[in-house]
Design a protein around this motif. Structure first.
Motif, short mmCIF file in Angstrom:
data_model
loop_
_atom_site.label_atom_id
_atom_site.label_comp_id
_atom_site.label_asym_id
_atom_site.label_seq_id
_atom_site.Cartn_x
_atom_site.Cartn_y
_atom_site.Cartn_z
N ARG A 1 5.89 9.67 -2.11
CA ARG A 1 5.06 8.49 -1.93
C ARG A 1 5.82 7.50 -1.04
NH1 ARG A 1 1.32 7.07 -6.27
NH2 ARG A 1 0.97 8.88 -7.60
N LEU A 2 5.15 7.03 -0.01
CA LEU A 2 5.72 6.04 0.89
C LEU A 2 4.98 4.73 0.70
CD1 LEU A 2 7.54 5.20 3.30
CD2 LEU A 2 5.70 6.03 4.81
N GLY A 3 5.68 3.70 0.29
CA GLY A 3 5.07 2.40 0.07
C GLY A 3 5.62 1.35 1.01
N TYR B 1 0.85 -1.19 0.00
CA TYR B 1 0.00 0.00 0.00
C TYR B 1 0.89 1.24 0.00
CZ TYR B 1 -4.22 2.77 0.80
OH TYR B 1 -5.27 3.64 0.65
N GLU B 2 0.41 2.30 -0.68
CA GLU B 2 1.13 3.56 -0.72
C GLU B 2 0.45 4.62 0.14
OE1 GLU B 2 1.78 5.04 -4.67
OE2 GLU B 2 3.49 3.69 -5.02
N PHE B 3 1.29 5.44 0.80
CA PHE B 3 0.82 6.57 1.59
C PHE B 3 1.44 7.85 1.02
CE2 PHE B 3 1.10 2.79 4.22
CZ PHE B 3 -0.18 2.72 4.77
N PHE B 4 0.92 9.02 1.47
CA PHE B 4 1.32 10.29 0.87
C PHE B 4 1.70 11.28 1.98
CE2 PHE B 4 -1.56 7.97 -1.79
CZ PHE B 4 -0.92 7.99 -3.02
N PRO B 5 2.93 11.19 2.46
CA PRO B 5 3.35 12.06 3.57
C PRO B 5 3.53 13.53 3.19
CG PRO B 5 5.20 10.75 2.78
CD PRO B 5 3.98 10.24 2.07
#
Length: 234
Positions: free
Chosen positions: A135-137, A126-130
């Motif tokens: 993009r943080l995966g 899953y990817e996150f958006f700090p």
């Protein structure tokens, strides 16, 4: 068909799909209007993608009281991955590559000079958006294999020994968006292998598992602006 050959076949197929779709990128994006929505750490509609391919290199680091940690020293490696976003930023992917080592303790591993670890695995993540452009995966393998080859000489085509293992991999990456569909990435992976090396029972713990980490750098390319499931939901 073995898992490695199946994965390689799927990677080639998806790679060809990526190339063919890439030619129609402008049309694809134009047909998929993106609803404006403020990005959050967990979701960013305007940054949604459909398909990604990454190519890069890495440096491996062995660790632990096992044959890799005590007998090998990491030198270099390469990675090739393809992944598809199934729903929002949940993705599945396929990866292949190799890591290269020097034998630092021949008393433990035998009279070899070099070792190559080739791998194939399927993963989910899953990817996150700090922050903007970041993009943080996070990802974890769900099925994977390793093949160890130890070589006597500098040339990698003679006098080698081969062993196989199953792979469990846990990783994360940070992508920086250079453009809408072009990124540079930095990643980390922790790899645990369970081998089928035949040794006396008193050495099973030492040779039965090998640990190593990788730190990688490379490029990522994406296409599309909607995930797979959203393409079928009106």
């Amino acid at each position: 068909m073995t898992l490695p050959s199946a994965i390689k076949g799927l990677i080639i197929t998806l790679g060809l799909l990526f190339c063919s779709i890439g030619f129609s990128q402008n049309t694809l994006d134009a047909d998929e209007p993106v609803t404006e929505q403020r990005s959050t750490f967990y979701n960013a509609v305007e940054r949604q993608r459909f398909f990604a391919i990454t190519v890069g290199g890495h440096i491996p680091f062995t660790s632990g009281d096992n044959f890799m940690g005590e007998g090998l020293e990491g030198k270099s490696g390469f990675d090739f991955k393809v992944q598809m976003y199934v729903y929002k930023h949940l993705f599945v992917g396929l990866s292949t590559g190799s890591s290269y080592f020097e034998v630092k303790n021949q008393e433990l591993l035998g009279l070899y000079k070099k070792s190559r670890v080739a791998y194939d695995y399927v993963y989910i993540g899953y990817e996150f958006f700090p922050a903007d452009k970041l993009r943080l995966g996070v990802n974890i393998s769900i099925d994977g294999n390793l093949a160890y080859k130890n070589y006597d000489f500098n040339t990698l085509d003679i006098n080698h020994q081969k062993d196989t293992a199953t792979l469990n991999r846990y990783g994360f990456y940070l992508n920086y968006e250079l453009g809408k569909h072009f990124m540079i990435y930095l990643d980390y992976g922790y790899n645990v292998s369970k081998t089928d090396i035949e040794v006396p029972s008193e050495l099973n713990d030492f040779f039965g598992k090998g640990n190593y980490s990788t730190i990688g750098l490379g490029l990522a390319f994406t296409i599309g602006s909607r995930d797979l499931i959203s393409r079928f939901i009106k």
